[in-house]
Scaffold this motif. Structure first.
Motif, PDB file in Angstrom:
ATOM      1  N   GLY A  33       0.817  -1.206   0.000  1.00 44.36           N
ATOM      2  CA  GLY A  33       0.000   0.000   0.000  1.00 44.36           C
ATOM      3  C   GLY A  33       0.849   1.253   0.000  1.00 44.36           C
ATOM      4  O   GLY A  33       1.866   1.326   0.692  1.00 44.36           O
ATOM      5  N   GLU A  34       0.439   2.234  -0.805  1.00 47.10           N
ATOM      6  CA  GLU A  34       1.159   3.512  -0.869  1.00 47.10           C
ATOM      7  C   GLU A  34       0.148   4.639  -0.819  1.00 47.10           C
ATOM      8  O   GLU A  34      -0.919   4.561  -1.429  1.00 47.10           O
ATOM      9  N   LEU A  35       0.449   5.689  -0.057  1.00 47.28           N
ATOM     10  CA  LEU A  35      -0.469   6.820   0.028  1.00 47.28           C
ATOM     11  C   LEU A  35       0.333   8.107   0.106  1.00 47.28           C
ATOM     12  O   LEU A  35       1.401   8.159   0.716  1.00 47.28           O
ATOM     13  N   ASN A  36      -0.208   9.150  -0.571  1.00 48.20           N
ATOM     14  CA  ASN A  36       0.494  10.418  -0.584  1.00 48.20           C
ATOM     15  C   ASN A  36      -0.449  11.539  -0.993  1.00 48.20           C
ATOM     16  O   ASN A  36      -1.573  11.285  -1.442  1.00 48.20           O
ATOM     17  N   SER A  37       0.045  12.770  -0.861  1.00 51.06           N
ATOM     18  CA  SER A  37      -0.800  13.951  -1.084  1.00 51.06           C
ATOM     19  C   SER A  37      -0.733  14.401  -2.547  1.00 51.06           C
ATOM     20  O   SER A  37      -0.288  15.503  -2.857  1.00 51.06           O
ATOM     21  N   TYR A  38      -1.200  13.542  -3.434  1.00 49.74           N
ATOM     22  CA  TYR A  38      -1.053  13.786  -4.868  1.00 49.74           C
ATOM     23  C   TYR A  38      -1.855  14.995  -5.351  1.00 49.74           C
ATOM     24  O   TYR A  38      -1.402  15.739  -6.215  1.00 49.74           O
ATOM     25  N   PRO A  47       6.209  13.636  -9.335  1.00 53.75           N
ATOM     26  CA  PRO A  47       7.518  13.085  -9.705  1.00 53.75           C
ATOM     27  C   PRO A  47       7.937  11.913  -8.814  1.00 53.75           C
ATOM     28  O   PRO A  47       8.568  10.961  -9.285  1.00 53.75           O
ATOM     29  N   TYR A  48       7.588  11.994  -7.545  1.00 58.84           N
ATOM     30  CA  TYR A  48       7.865  10.876  -6.615  1.00 58.84           C
ATOM     31  C   TYR A  48       7.164   9.608  -7.093  1.00 58.84           C
ATOM     32  O   TYR A  48       7.763   8.525  -7.133  1.00 58.84           O
ATOM     33  N   ARG A  49       5.889   9.721  -7.485  1.00 59.66           N
ATOM     34  CA  ARG A  49       5.144   8.551  -7.985  1.00 59.66           C
ATOM     35  C   ARG A  49       5.790   8.011  -9.255  1.00 59.66           C
ATOM     36  O   ARG A  49       5.895   6.792  -9.445  1.00 59.66           O
ATOM     37  N   ASP A 303      10.947  14.023 -19.152  1.00 59.19           N
ATOM     38  CA  ASP A 303      11.025  15.131 -18.200  1.00 59.19           C
ATOM     39  C   ASP A 303      12.277  14.948 -17.359  1.00 59.19           C
ATOM     40  O   ASP A 303      12.857  13.854 -17.301  1.00 59.19           O
ATOM     41  N   THR A 304      12.690  16.018 -16.680  1.00 56.88           N
ATOM     42  CA  THR A 304      13.847  15.935 -15.807  1.00 56.88           C
ATOM     43  C   THR A 304      13.419  15.449 -14.423  1.00 56.88           C
ATOM     44  O   THR A 304      12.304  15.741 -13.979  1.00 56.88           O
ATOM     45  N   PRO A 305      14.272  14.722 -13.712  1.00 56.65           N
ATOM     46  CA  PRO A 305      13.893  14.225 -12.388  1.00 56.65           C
ATOM     47  C   PRO A 305      13.878  15.335 -11.344  1.00 56.65           C
ATOM     48  O   PRO A 305      14.584  16.334 -11.459  1.00 56.65           O
ATOM     49  N   ARG A 306      13.045  15.162 -10.336  1.00 57.19           N
ATOM     50  CA  ARG A 306      13.029  16.018  -9.156  1.00 57.19           C
ATOM     51  C   ARG A 306      13.587  15.200  -7.989  1.00 57.19           C
ATOM     52  O   ARG A 306      13.853  14.001  -8.135  1.00 57.19           O
TER      53      ARG A 306
END
Length: 401
Positions: A33-38, A47-49, A303-306
């Motif tokens: 499971g993964e959760l974040n403030s998308y 970019p994290y995803r 795209d460029t990475p963050r």
């Protein structure tokens, strides 16, 4: 008619017989499971995803781990503690995930750590920075990958020693992350810079900074150094107002996170050159493993990475390695495998300290510079997090587990 039907049944039966062994040879995927403030903090979390999705695709293309593919079930946490625990519970009870990772805001990360402790399920905090996650609220089930406030602020304060600045102002968002960073700074600047004092403190509400009033209050205090913790739209407004009023001229500025591409790109050519910052100079890191990650990311996403991209990629690869070491996804086996584990990452060796479940991932510290139409970092150095962690005695005293 009967003969035709019989033929169809024979063909169907033969097909099922042939398909059966193949289907049985495919074990169920490992559900995570993964959760974040998308929706609320897309600049970092999207970019994290993309970073963790790249890692996931690479791992599954090689057969997964323990002979099973990995399936990540992702949800938006709403950037609130209430939504976060509800979504986490859905992932655990309805989706049947083996463990959880993610989160962006520090208050959300603290809520997740508490949830993991109550439910006795592994939680890997990817991004939250507050020290509470591995210190006062640290617990048996929670680990953190990114360097904490204590670690990153310590890296910045080391740069302040030679500046000569003694009168310091602080501007930080008024929630867990900002408050934690400010407390660490007040402690460390006084410990490491003799004669240092705090002459102004501004704590605007997250996402609602009144930049004019904030800059005025700092100006009136006449500091010779400023410690900035704002990010996102708050940072953009603070920089714009400060530039317009000449606030930063002749002052030594320490700024947490500002060198990360997520927060530099919106500033465009308004970059406050010369600030000393933590960040991510992705385009200047020459290590072959890191370059391979950048090339793969750019090929996949155009795209460029963050920094979020790097973090997402690292976290899922560390998860893969931990499952492999544990030999299962049973909670206690995973926890045992995580403690004091050494990981060979795209930025070099990283260890998960068993004492407080904090990784030794470091950060890049340098100065802001305008590169054409956008900002970047110069005179940067990667600081190994192991040199900036709280002492073992301090960690033991702070933790309750």
């Amino acid at each position: 008619m009967a003969k035709t039907s019989m033929t169809r049944w024979l063909v169907l039966g033969l097909g099922l017989a042939l398909a059966g062994p193949a289907a049985q040879a495919q074990p169920a995927p490992i559900k995570i499971g993964e959760l974040n403030s998308y929706s609320k903090w897309a600049a970092f979390t999207v970019p994290y995803r993309q970073g963790w999705q790249l890692a996931l695709d690479e791992i599954n293309a090689k057969g997964g781990v323990l002979g099973r593919k990995i399936e990540i079930i992702s949800r938006d946490d709403g950037a609130t503690t209430g939504d976060t625990t509800r979504v986490a519970d859905e992932l655990v009870t309805r989706e049947g995930v083996s463990f959880l990772f993610g989160s962006f805001l520090s208050n959300v990360g603290v809520a997740m750590a508490d949830y993991a402790n109550q439910k006795k399920i592994l939680y890997i905090a990817a991004e939250p920075l507050t020290d509470a996650i591995t210190m006062a609220q640290g617990n048996h089930y929670t680990f953190r990958v990114r360097p904490s406030n204590f670690m990153q602020v310590g890296m910045l304060v080391d740069q302040a020693k030679a500046s000569g600045a003694k009168r310091w102002a602080i501007v930080a968002p008024n929630y867990e992350y900002g408050q934690s960073a400010a407390e660490v700074f007040k402690r460390l600047i006084k410990e490491r810079v003799p004669g240092a004092e705090i002459v102004a403190e501004q704590y605007p509400a997250l996402g609602k900074i009144e930049a004019g009033a904030t800059v005025s209050a700092i100006e009136q205090a006449k500091p010779d150094g400023i410690f900035n913790v704002t990010f996102g739209p708050d940072l953009t407004q603070f920089v714009r107002e400060g530039n317009a009023r000449g606030l930063f001229e002749g002052k030594f500025i320490l700024s947490l996170l500002t060198g990360e591409p997520e927060w530099l790109l919106p500033l465009k050519d308004e970059i406050p050159e010369g600030w000393t910052v933590t960040g991510y100079p992705w385009d200047e890191i020459k290590d072959p493993k890191h370059k391979a990650f950048v090339d793969a990311y750019q090929t996949k996403y155009k795209d460029t990475p963050r920094l979020g991209s790097l973090l997402g990629y690292m976290v899922v690869n560390m998860i893969r390695d931990t499952i492999e070491r544990a030999g299962s996804v049973e909670t206690e086996a995973l926890i045992k495998a995580f403690k004091d584990a050494k990981f060979d990452t795209v930025i070099g060796p990283v260890t998960m300290r068993g004492l407080d479940h904090q990784s030794t991932m470091g950060a890049w510290v340098g100065k802001l510079v305008l590169k054409g139409t956008h900002g970047g970092m110069t005179d940067w150095k990667y600081n190994d997090g192991a040199s900036f962690m709280p002492s073992e005695a301090e960690a033991k005293a702070a933790r309750k587990d």
